[in-house]
Design a protein around this motif. Structure first.
Motif, PDB file in Angstrom:
ATOM      1  N   ALA A  27     -13.953   5.194   7.609  1.00  0.00           N
ATOM      2  CA  ALA A  27     -12.814   4.876   8.380  1.00  0.00           C
ATOM      3  C   ALA A  27     -11.663   4.321   7.585  1.00  0.00           C
ATOM      4  CB  ALA A  27     -13.027   4.206   9.737  1.00  0.00           C
ATOM      5  N   CYS A  28     -12.039   3.743   6.606  1.00  0.00           N
ATOM      6  CA  CYS A  28     -11.276   2.764   5.446  1.00  0.00           C
ATOM      7  C   CYS A  28     -11.026   3.699   4.447  1.00  0.00           C
ATOM      8  CB  CYS A  28     -11.618   1.650   5.650  1.00  0.00           C
ATOM      9  SG  CYS A  28     -10.353   0.474   4.777  1.00  0.00           S
ATOM     10  N   ALA A  29     -11.901   4.514   3.808  1.00  0.00           N
ATOM     11  CA  ALA A  29     -12.030   5.067   2.684  1.00  0.00           C
ATOM     12  C   ALA A  29     -10.841   5.835   2.605  1.00  0.00           C
ATOM     13  CB  ALA A  29     -13.126   5.966   2.410  1.00  0.00           C
ATOM     14  N   THR A  30     -10.346   6.065   1.109  1.00  0.00           N
ATOM     15  CA  THR A  30      -9.092   6.913   0.968  1.00  0.00           C
ATOM     16  C   THR A  30      -9.683   7.634  -0.379  1.00  0.00           C
ATOM     17  OG1 THR A  30      -6.810   7.145   0.278  1.00  0.00           O
ATOM     18  CG2 THR A  30      -7.879   5.025  -0.045  1.00  0.00           C
ATOM     19  N   ASN A  31      -9.158   8.946  -0.396  1.00  0.00           N
ATOM     20  CA  ASN A  31      -9.285   9.816  -1.508  1.00  0.00           C
ATOM     21  C   ASN A  31      -8.272   9.409  -2.510  1.00  0.00           C
ATOM     22  OD1 ASN A  31     -11.888  10.785  -0.700  1.00  0.00           O
ATOM     23  ND2 ASN A  31     -10.832  12.368   0.427  1.00  0.00           N
ATOM     24  N   THR A  32      -7.040   8.861  -2.344  1.00  0.00           N
ATOM     25  CA  THR A  32      -6.015   8.743  -2.873  1.00  0.00           C
ATOM     26  C   THR A  32      -6.236   7.588  -4.039  1.00  0.00           C
ATOM     27  OG1 THR A  32      -4.331   9.247  -1.061  1.00  0.00           O
ATOM     28  CG2 THR A  32      -3.304   8.438  -3.060  1.00  0.00           C
ATOM     29  N   GLN A  33      -6.007   7.992  -5.316  1.00  0.00           N
ATOM     30  CA  GLN A  33      -6.214   6.753  -6.356  1.00  0.00           C
ATOM     31  C   GLN A  33      -4.987   6.097  -6.197  1.00  0.00           C
ATOM     32  OE1 GLN A  33      -8.673   6.244  -8.292  1.00  0.00           O
ATOM     33  NE2 GLN A  33      -7.904   4.708  -9.433  1.00  0.00           N
ATOM     34  N   LEU A  34      -4.820   4.705  -6.012  1.00  0.00           N
ATOM     35  CA  LEU A  34      -3.915   3.974  -6.093  1.00  0.00           C
ATOM     36  C   LEU A  34      -3.462   3.440  -7.491  1.00  0.00           C
ATOM     37  CD1 LEU A  34      -5.135   1.517  -3.202  1.00  0.00           C
ATOM     38  CD2 LEU A  34      -3.521   3.375  -3.006  1.00  0.00           C
ATOM     39  N   GLU A  35      -1.995   3.231  -7.541  1.00  0.00           N
ATOM     40  CA  GLU A  35      -1.532   2.904  -8.757  1.00  0.00           C
ATOM     41  C   GLU A  35      -1.963   1.293  -8.976  1.00  0.00           C
ATOM     42  OE1 GLU A  35       0.388   4.492 -10.900  1.00  0.00           O
ATOM     43  OE2 GLU A  35      -0.031   6.496  -9.656  1.00  0.00           O
ATOM     44  N   GLN A  36      -1.566   0.925 -10.169  1.00  0.00           N
ATOM     45  CA  GLN A  36      -1.981  -0.592 -10.468  1.00  0.00           C
ATOM     46  C   GLN A  36      -0.582  -1.319  -9.778  1.00  0.00           C
ATOM     47  OE1 GLN A  36      -1.939  -1.001 -14.718  1.00  0.00           O
ATOM     48  NE2 GLN A  36      -4.104  -1.379 -14.546  1.00  0.00           N
ATOM     49  N   SER A  37      -0.715  -2.667  -9.271  1.00  0.00           N
ATOM     50  CA  SER A  37       0.121  -3.327  -8.511  1.00  0.00           C
ATOM     51  C   SER A  37       1.170  -3.580  -9.695  1.00  0.00           C
ATOM     52  CB  SER A  37      -0.331  -4.635  -8.162  1.00  0.00           C
ATOM     53  OG  SER A  37      -0.723  -5.466  -9.129  1.00  0.00           O
ATOM     54  N   VAL A  38       2.389  -4.203  -9.243  1.00  0.00           N
ATOM     55  CA  VAL A  38       3.559  -4.589 -10.052  1.00  0.00           C
ATOM     56  C   VAL A  38       2.920  -5.792 -11.043  1.00  0.00           C
ATOM     57  CG1 VAL A  38       5.809  -5.801 -10.285  1.00  0.00           C
ATOM     58  CG2 VAL A  38       5.293  -4.182  -8.593  1.00  0.00           C
ATOM     59  N   ALA A  39       1.809  -6.544 -10.760  1.00  0.00           N
ATOM     60  CA  ALA A  39       1.385  -7.532 -11.386  1.00  0.00           C
ATOM     61  C   ALA A  39       0.231  -6.917 -12.495  1.00  0.00           C
ATOM     62  CB  ALA A  39       0.548  -8.719 -10.712  1.00  0.00           C
ATOM     63  N   ILE A 153      -6.983 -11.563  14.093  1.00  0.00           N
ATOM     64  CA  ILE A 153      -8.245 -11.725  13.048  1.00  0.00           C
ATOM     65  C   ILE A 153      -9.161 -13.170  13.242  1.00  0.00           C
ATOM     66  CG2 ILE A 153      -9.003 -11.403  10.655  1.00  0.00           C
ATOM     67  CD1 ILE A 153      -6.559  -9.677  10.498  1.00  0.00           C
ATOM     68  N   ALA A 154     -10.226 -12.690  13.416  1.00  0.00           N
ATOM     69  CA  ALA A 154     -11.021 -13.916  13.429  1.00  0.00           C
ATOM     70  C   ALA A 154     -12.328 -13.927  12.708  1.00  0.00           C
ATOM     71  CB  ALA A 154     -11.238 -14.217  14.930  1.00  0.00           C
ATOM     72  N   ALA A 155     -13.021 -15.086  12.646  1.00  0.00           N
ATOM     73  CA  ALA A 155     -14.272 -15.249  12.117  1.00  0.00           C
ATOM     74  C   ALA A 155     -15.221 -14.252  12.887  1.00  0.00           C
ATOM     75  CB  ALA A 155     -14.944 -16.773  12.434  1.00  0.00           C
ATOM     76  N   GLY A 156     -16.229 -13.626  12.080  1.00  0.00           N
ATOM     77  CA  GLY A 156     -17.074 -12.492  12.735  1.00  0.00           C
ATOM     78  C   GLY A 156     -16.577 -11.174  12.725  1.00  0.00           C
ATOM     79  N   ASP A 157     -15.270 -11.027  12.473  1.00  0.00           N
ATOM     80  CA  ASP A 157     -14.649  -9.615  12.297  1.00  0.00           C
ATOM     81  C   ASP A 157     -15.135  -8.995  10.951  1.00  0.00           C
ATOM     82  OD1 ASP A 157     -12.982 -10.087  14.662  1.00  0.00           O
ATOM     83  OD2 ASP A 157     -11.303  -9.988  13.741  1.00  0.00           O
ATOM     84  N   LYS A 158     -15.273  -7.885  11.064  1.00  0.00           N
ATOM     85  CA  LYS A 158     -15.654  -7.100   9.664  1.00  0.00           C
ATOM     86  C   LYS A 158     -14.858  -6.449   8.497  1.00  0.00           C
ATOM     87  CE  LYS A 158     -19.528  -4.920   8.325  1.00  0.00           C
ATOM     88  NZ  LYS A 158     -20.869  -5.133   8.408  1.00  0.00           N
ATOM     89  N   VAL A 159     -14.917  -7.134   7.574  1.00  0.00           N
ATOM     90  CA  VAL A 159     -14.135  -6.422   6.416  1.00  0.00           C
ATOM     91  C   VAL A 159     -14.607  -5.271   5.360  1.00  0.00           C
ATOM     92  CG1 VAL A 159     -12.638  -7.368   4.283  1.00  0.00           C
ATOM     93  CG2 VAL A 159     -12.820  -8.783   6.193  1.00  0.00           C
ATOM     94  N   VAL A 160     -14.126  -4.208   5.511  1.00  0.00           N
ATOM     95  CA  VAL A 160     -14.328  -3.013   4.644  1.00  0.00           C
ATOM     96  C   VAL A 160     -13.446  -2.891   3.544  1.00  0.00           C
ATOM     97  CG1 VAL A 160     -15.053  -0.807   4.829  1.00  0.00           C
ATOM     98  CG2 VAL A 160     -15.861  -2.193   6.659  1.00  0.00           C
TER      99      VAL A 160
END
Length: 164
Positions: A27-39, A153-160
């Motif tokens: 549900a979170c995956a993307t096939n798009t290759q992301l560019e590098q950040s400004v940093a 967003i709280a403790a116990g939530d899921k990060v993917v």
């Protein structure tokens, strides 16, 4: 973000949080290759699942000790859909400080299984007081100060997230 009490030497390693479950990762995956950040940092898509709600972000990945020491220092703004993730090669007690960090941040400590261990909300800019996890964590996510409360967003939530 410089590490206050704990100086970490970390190897650059790709990180996908384990045990995230296939459906959430898809549900979170993307096939798009992301560019590098400004940093100049690699970026990834990241989602936080709070009950039935999914919050999506584009995060910079601070992989090595130099990138992690700098973190979000000197930045004057952070968009609500962006952040920075600090993956660790092994779970550990993480300790951060806000020295040279201009804006308040929410610091989210993430367990190896992807659940949020705790959140330090609205950390104080320029503070050298350590902000630490309560147990070993696999990664830390920084978002704009106050955003976790605003989004529920709280403790116990899921990060993917997935990095290439």
């Amino acid at each position: 973000m410089k590490f206050g009490c704990i100086i970490l030497t970390l190897a650059a390693a790709a990180c996908t949080l384990p045990a995230n479950g296939g459906s959430e990762a898809n549900a979170c995956a993307t096939n798009t290759q992301l560019e590098q950040s400004v940093a100049g940092l690699a970026q990834a898509k990241l989602c936080i699942f709070s009950g039935a709600k999914k919050r999506s972000f584009t995060v910079e990945i601070a992989r090595n000790s130099m990138e992690q020491a700098k973190g979000l220092m000197f930045r004057t703004e952070l968009a609500d859909d962006t952040g920075m993730i600090f993956p660790f090669p092994e779970p550990k007690i993480a300790s951060f400080w806000m020295k040279n960090t201009v804006i308040p941040l929410d610091i989210i400590f993430i367990r190896e299984n992807g659940t949020i261990e705790s959140i330090a909300e609205n950390t104080v800019p320029y503070s050298t007081e350590p902000v630490s996890s309560g147990e070993p964590v696999a990664s830390v996510l920084e978002l704009r100060g106050g955003l976790t409360s605003e989004l529920g967003i709280a403790a116990g939530d899921k990060v993917v997230w997935q990095s290439k």
